[in-house]
Design an enzyme around this catalytic site. Structure first.
Site, PDB file in Angstrom:
ATOM      1  N   GLU A  57       0.442  -1.174   0.063  1.00  0.00           N
ATOM      2  CA  GLU A  57       0.429   0.054  -0.200  1.00  0.00           C
ATOM      3  C   GLU A  57       1.164   1.197   0.271  1.00  0.00           C
ATOM      4  O   GLU A  57      -0.229   2.371  -0.414  1.00  0.00           O
ATOM      5  CB  GLU A  57      -1.102   0.178   0.954  1.00  0.00           C
ATOM      6  CG  GLU A  57      -1.952  -0.769   0.767  1.00  0.00           C
ATOM      7  CD  GLU A  57      -1.746  -2.522   1.744  1.00  0.00           C
ATOM      8  OE1 GLU A  57      -0.222  -2.527   1.938  1.00  0.00           O
ATOM      9  OE2 GLU A  57      -2.650  -3.147   1.509  1.00  0.00           O
ATOM     10  N   PHE A 119     -11.346  -7.391  14.169  1.00  0.00           N
ATOM     11  CA  PHE A 119     -10.782  -7.736  12.419  1.00  0.00           C
ATOM     12  C   PHE A 119     -10.390  -6.752  11.964  1.00  0.00           C
ATOM     13  O   PHE A 119     -11.251  -6.147  11.532  1.00  0.00           O
ATOM     14  CB  PHE A 119     -10.908  -9.068  12.143  1.00  0.00           C
ATOM     15  CG  PHE A 119     -10.104  -9.782  11.211  1.00  0.00           C
ATOM     16  CD1 PHE A 119      -9.244 -10.110  11.345  1.00  0.00           C
ATOM     17  CD2 PHE A 119     -10.345  -9.456   9.871  1.00  0.00           C
ATOM     18  CE1 PHE A 119      -8.059 -10.732  10.982  1.00  0.00           C
ATOM     19  CE2 PHE A 119      -9.852  -9.745   8.581  1.00  0.00           C
ATOM     20  CZ  PHE A 119      -8.886 -10.494   9.608  1.00  0.00           C
ATOM     21  N   GLN A 120      -8.865  -6.798  12.086  1.00  0.00           N
ATOM     22  CA  GLN A 120      -8.344  -5.819  11.086  1.00  0.00           C
ATOM     23  C   GLN A 120      -8.845  -4.234  10.978  1.00  0.00           C
ATOM     24  O   GLN A 120      -9.705  -3.558  10.300  1.00  0.00           O
ATOM     25  CB  GLN A 120      -8.183  -6.182   9.787  1.00  0.00           C
ATOM     26  CG  GLN A 120      -7.553  -7.573   9.206  1.00  0.00           C
ATOM     27  CD  GLN A 120      -7.470  -8.271   7.889  1.00  0.00           C
ATOM     28  OE1 GLN A 120      -7.881  -7.813   6.989  1.00  0.00           O
ATOM     29  NE2 GLN A 120      -6.543  -8.440   7.628  1.00  0.00           N
ATOM     30  N   LYS A 169     -17.993  -0.907   5.979  1.00  0.00           N
ATOM     31  CA  LYS A 169     -18.092  -2.181   5.108  1.00  0.00           C
ATOM     32  C   LYS A 169     -19.520  -1.952   5.036  1.00  0.00           C
ATOM     33  O   LYS A 169     -20.010  -2.064   4.019  1.00  0.00           O
ATOM     34  CB  LYS A 169     -17.959  -3.645   5.614  1.00  0.00           C
ATOM     35  CG  LYS A 169     -17.904  -4.265   4.190  1.00  0.00           C
ATOM     36  CD  LYS A 169     -17.161  -5.631   4.155  1.00  0.00           C
ATOM     37  CE  LYS A 169     -17.098  -6.842   3.500  1.00  0.00           C
ATOM     38  NZ  LYS A 169     -16.039  -7.950   3.725  1.00  0.00           N
ATOM     39  N   MET A 487      24.220   8.709   1.656  1.00  0.00           N
ATOM     40  CA  MET A 487      23.852  10.011   2.583  1.00  0.00           C
ATOM     41  C   MET A 487      23.917  10.000   3.313  1.00  0.00           C
ATOM     42  O   MET A 487      25.306  10.688   4.349  1.00  0.00           O
ATOM     43  CB  MET A 487      22.205   9.811   2.209  1.00  0.00           C
ATOM     44  CG  MET A 487      22.278  11.277   2.375  1.00  0.00           C
ATOM     45  SD  MET A 487      23.035  12.733   2.124  1.00  0.00           S
ATOM     46  CE  MET A 487      22.391  14.035   0.680  1.00  0.00           C
TER      47      MET A 487
END
Ligand SMILES: Cc1cc2nc3c(=O)[nH]c(=O)nc-3n(C[C@H](O)[C@H](O)[C@H](O)COP(=O)(O)OP(=O)(O)OC[C@H]3O[C@@H](n4cnc5c(N)ncnc54)[C@H](O)[C@@H]3O)c2cc1C
Ligand SMILES: Cc1ncc(C[n+]2csc(CCOP(=O)(O)OP(=O)(O)O)c2C)c(N)n1
Ligand SMILES: [Mg+2]
Lengths: 591, 181
Positions: A57, A119-120, A169, A487
């Site tokens: 993502e 959940f999630q 949802k 760097m």
């Protein structure tokens, strides 16, 4: 999703896609999961909005950023709840820091489970509050159409930024009436575009009487759009004043123009930083006096009057006090400035300006970007120069990762047009460039898109090569492989006695084989003599290419203002022209 | 040149004079709006000395947040701009700069004691125009409104007389004269 009926009954999931279509979104970058399945179902049954499946993502957001920055449009992201949302956080923060317009739709657990450790589940609006311009949790289907459209409005107007819309949802399943709203819930949100005329007059007056003027421009000009960039060019031409720009502003003004004195700041040119230090009128347009620019604040351009044009009042007087603050959009303000300059019977002090340019040319003659060339190893600067020479006549877009290679790209690749340079400036996110190039290539399928990468950075989001292969996006990943987090190594050399703790790139993959494993094309080049041919091969191949350019592992990036120092205390590399050899006496005194 | 730096950040600015300002912030009364305001202060390291919130215009769902904060003049200016750029914020008014604001807060002060202390507490409460809103044979709860220093003074006086606890609303502020914000 067929039919042009403005008002229709549909599910929340369908509304999401309809709103994207109504906002002319052609591509949405995303990754599915339980809490967004209804939206994926809605995607499945239409063909207005194309979904691009990323591999992580974070990559979705960076791809959307590349898409947005290279087109001036809003970049669009769709991710699931919980880990989908948390994985997006780095990208969102990156977009916030660099003022990139993004709309990110996140799935959420059903409303009755919110707060239940379902959940999630994660507190997406809580987690993303500080890393978005604005965010929403939509708890009623009636609110969804207005929220979706307002999200685009907020992301793209004023100072652009990322906006998250969290959609539970059950709201995706719920039916409601969709229409494109005419007004938005937040009546207090009205970015100011026109600058205050009195202030603009004051600015023109200062500019007209300047003896040592300097334009200091930034990402805000690019944000403002093509028109702003054209107006900037016009104003610089009218005045004849020198211009420098930040990392984020590169391309707004053409690097090939003699008025251009290079990038300023920590790794900017000597001439740009010295001119910042010594100017008497600083005309800051769409830049934010970042700490990479100002260095030591109490020694920052001590003798200048500062004009600051910015659309975000909080950027003004944040670090540096502006004498003439102008809140407004760059294009609007530049237009007024040009009009006033033209009609104002202005007679700049030609003699002083002549002396100022002589001074600048002296600094230029020090050749602060010079480096020691080599026939045995590829110098990273040389690699970028060759890349530039072999691609400059093409329709090319450059993205970068973060590190020395990014700075060399900024110093040695000449940008003539805006929106051609995509880099993570504010957050400095390693792993930005590869997914960003995916987004750029999608928006510009026929163009040459190159990610100038470091071997460490590129491994952070390497999996997006798979996305590029899936969608036949012939991005070129040009790795300046110095076998170090260069760097970091440079700072350790400078600040920590050369103790290179953990900055060596151990156990690197074979990038050529890695490319092949992804069904992409791999090239390795380690000899200066082979470089041109290898770059030409890279350009010719109509496939994603992973180019392992083996460069000098010890090279450091100069010039450099060590932190806590002033602009006139730059460190130069050892290859430039020494102050003693520079042309005039003043030059010696100044450096 | 000054001493070599060991960080790649510029040095902290040298100490400047701090000021205390009262800010009135008119916001859309929507879920999370207070979290945005408080999160801004926490995230950017600004101080909150006092905070009050209530919906003030029910029909338009607008709430007034009154914040007392301290900072250098430059930081105070930043705070105002940062508040102003929050999407649900309509106005930010610096009541301290405006100069003619009235500031009040309300406190409820519980005092426990017998005999002389009890009499003295009651006498002082009268002098401060505090009202008794609860009483037992060994305690009072006083209600007092006023400017912060008056309330501070009252509480200090109650301390030796058996102060148990205090509940304060924080500051509400409004401009004098006929104009609204
Ligand atoms: C390793 C590394 C090294 C770096 N070294 C340097 C360096 O040497 N030099 C350098 O320049 N940078 C450097 N940077 C980048 C630096 O950190 C900042 O990201 C950059 O300087 C900020 O650019 P900017 O001031 O143009 O602001 P941006 O972040 O581009 O912000 C744009 C400004 O314009 C305003 N704005 C937006 N839209 C509009 C509009 N329509 N009209 C008017 N104003 C608008 C915004 O409010 C904001 O204030 C480095 C980054 C990294 C990772
Ligand atoms: C996600 C992330 N982690 C850590 C850093 C700190 N950091 C900045 S540059 C750099 C090294 C980058 O190495 P490489 O990609 O090889 O580029 P080079 O400097 O060698 O060109 C690191 C670790 C960062 N910018 N981003
Ligand atoms: Mg490296």
């Amino acid at each position: 999703m067929k039919g042009n009926v403005m008002t229709r009954e549909m599910t929340g999931a369908e509304m999401v896609i309809q709103a994207l279509a109504d906002q002319n979104v052609e591509h949405v970058f995303g990754y599915p999961g339980g809490a967004v399945l209804p939206i994926y179902d809605a995607i499945f049954s239409q063909n207005q909005v194309r979904h691009i499946l990323v591999r992580h993502e974070q990559g979705a957001v960076h791809a959307a950023e590349g898409y947005a920055r290279s087109t001036g449009k809003v970049g669009c992201v769709l991710v699931t709840s919980g880990p989908g949302a948390t994985n997006a956080v780095t990208g969102l923060t990156d977009a916030l820091c660099d003022s990139i317009p993004i709309v990110c739709i996140t799935g959420q657990v059903p409303t009755h489970l919110i707060g239940n450790d379902a959940f999630q589940e994660c507190d997406t609006v809580g987690i993303t509050r500080p890393c978005t311009k604005y965010n929403y949790l939509v708890k009623r289907i009636e609110d969804l159409p207005r929220v979706l459209h307002e999200a685009f409005h907020i992301a793209s107007s004023g100072r652009p930024g990322p906006v998250v819309v969290d959609v539970p949802k059950d709201i995706q399943f719920a039916k409601g009436v969709y229409s494109k709203p005419k007004d938005f819930p937040h009546t207090g949100y009205k970015p100011k575009l026109k600058g205050d005329m009195d202030k603009i007059k004051q600015a023109i007056d200062l500019m007209a009487h300047a003896k040592r003027p300097l334009f200091y421009t930034g990402g805000g000009v690019v944000n403002s759009g093509k028109a702003a960039c054209d107006l900037l060019r016009e104003l610089v031409k009218l005045t004849g004043y020198p211009i420098t720009s930040t990392l984020m502003g590169l391309g707004a003004f053409p690097a090939a123009d003699p008025k251009w004195i290079g990038m300023l700041g920590m790794h900017g040119t000597l001439e740009a930083n010295m001119a910042m230090h010594d100017c008497d009128v600083m005309i800051c347009i769409g830049a934010r006096f970042d700490d990479r620019i100002t260095g030591r604040l109490d020694a920052f351009s001590p003798g200048s009057k500062k004009i600051h044009v910015d659309i975000d009042p909080s950027s003004i007087n944040k670090n540096v006090k502006a004498d003439v603050p102008i809140v407004g959009d760059c294009a609007h303000v530049l237009e007024d400035m040009i009009r006033l300059w033209r009609t104002g019977a202005i007679h700049p002090d030609k003699k002083s300006l002549q002396m100022w340019w002589t001074q600048i040319d002296n600094w230029r003659s020090r050749k602060s970007l010079a480096y020691r060339s080599s026939n045995d190893v590829i110098k990273p600067q040389y690699a970028i120069q060759r890349l530039y020479e072999l691609t400059k006549d093409k329709d090319v877009y450059i993205t970068t990762e973060v590190g020395q290679h990014q700075m060399w790209a900024a110093q040695f690749y000449g940008f003539q047009e805006p929106n051609r340079w995509m880099t993570s400036g504010g957050l400095g996110t390693m792993g930005y460039g590869l997914p960003a190039s995916v987004g750029v290539q999608l928006a510009h399928p026929k163009s040459l898109v190159i990610d100038i990468a470091g071997e460490a950075s590129v491994l952070m989001t390497m999996q997006e090569l798979s996305t590029a292969v899936q969608y036949r996006l012939p991005i070129k990943i040009f790795i300046l492989n110095n076998n170090y987090m260069g760097m970091v190594r440079q700072w350790q050399e400078l600040l920590h006695g050369g103790r290179y703790a953990e900055s060596y790139s151990e156990a690197l993959p074979d990038f050529v084989k890695l490319a092949e494993a992804y069904h992409a094309h791999g090239i390795r080049c380690a000899k200066p003599a082979d470089l041109d041919r290898a770059i030409k091969e890279m350009i010719a191949i109509d496939k994603p290419v992973l180019f392992d350019c083996v460069v000098d592992p010890k090279e450091n990036c100069f010039p450099m203002i060590p932190s806590g120092r002033a602009h006139n205390e730059m460190l130069l590399g050892d290859a430039g022209v020494s102050a003693e050899d520079a042309i005039t006496e003043e030059g010696k005194v100044m450096v | 040149m000054n001493a070599p730096s060991t960080t790649h950040y510029p040095a902290a600015p040298t100490a400047q004079k701090l000021e205390t300002h009262t800010l009135s912030v008119l916001v859309d009364n929507e879920p999370g709006v207070l979290a945005r305001v408080i999160g801004l202060f926490a995230g950017r390291g600004y101080n909150i000395e006092s905070l009050t919130v209530s919906e003030t215009e029910h029909r338009q769902h607008l709430s007034l947040i009154t914040i007392v904060t301290t900072g250098t003049p430059m930081v105070i200016e930043q705070i105002k701009h940062q508040l102003d750029r929050l999407v649900p914020v309509h106005h930010v008014v610096d009541m301290t700069l405006a100069g003619n604001a009235i500031e009040r807060e309300l406190a409820m002060v519980k005092v426990k004691g017998k005999g002389d202390n009890r009499v003295e507490a009651l006498r002082l409460a009268d002098a401060f125009r505090a009202r008794v809103i609860d009483a037992t044979t060994e305690s009072f709860v006083f209600e007092i409104t006023g400017a912060t220093d008056k309330i501070e003074q009252f509480i200090n006086l109650m301390l030796p007389l058996g102060l148990v606890e205090v509940a304060r609303t924080g500051i509400a502020a409004i401009m004098r004269g006929p104009e609204g914000m």
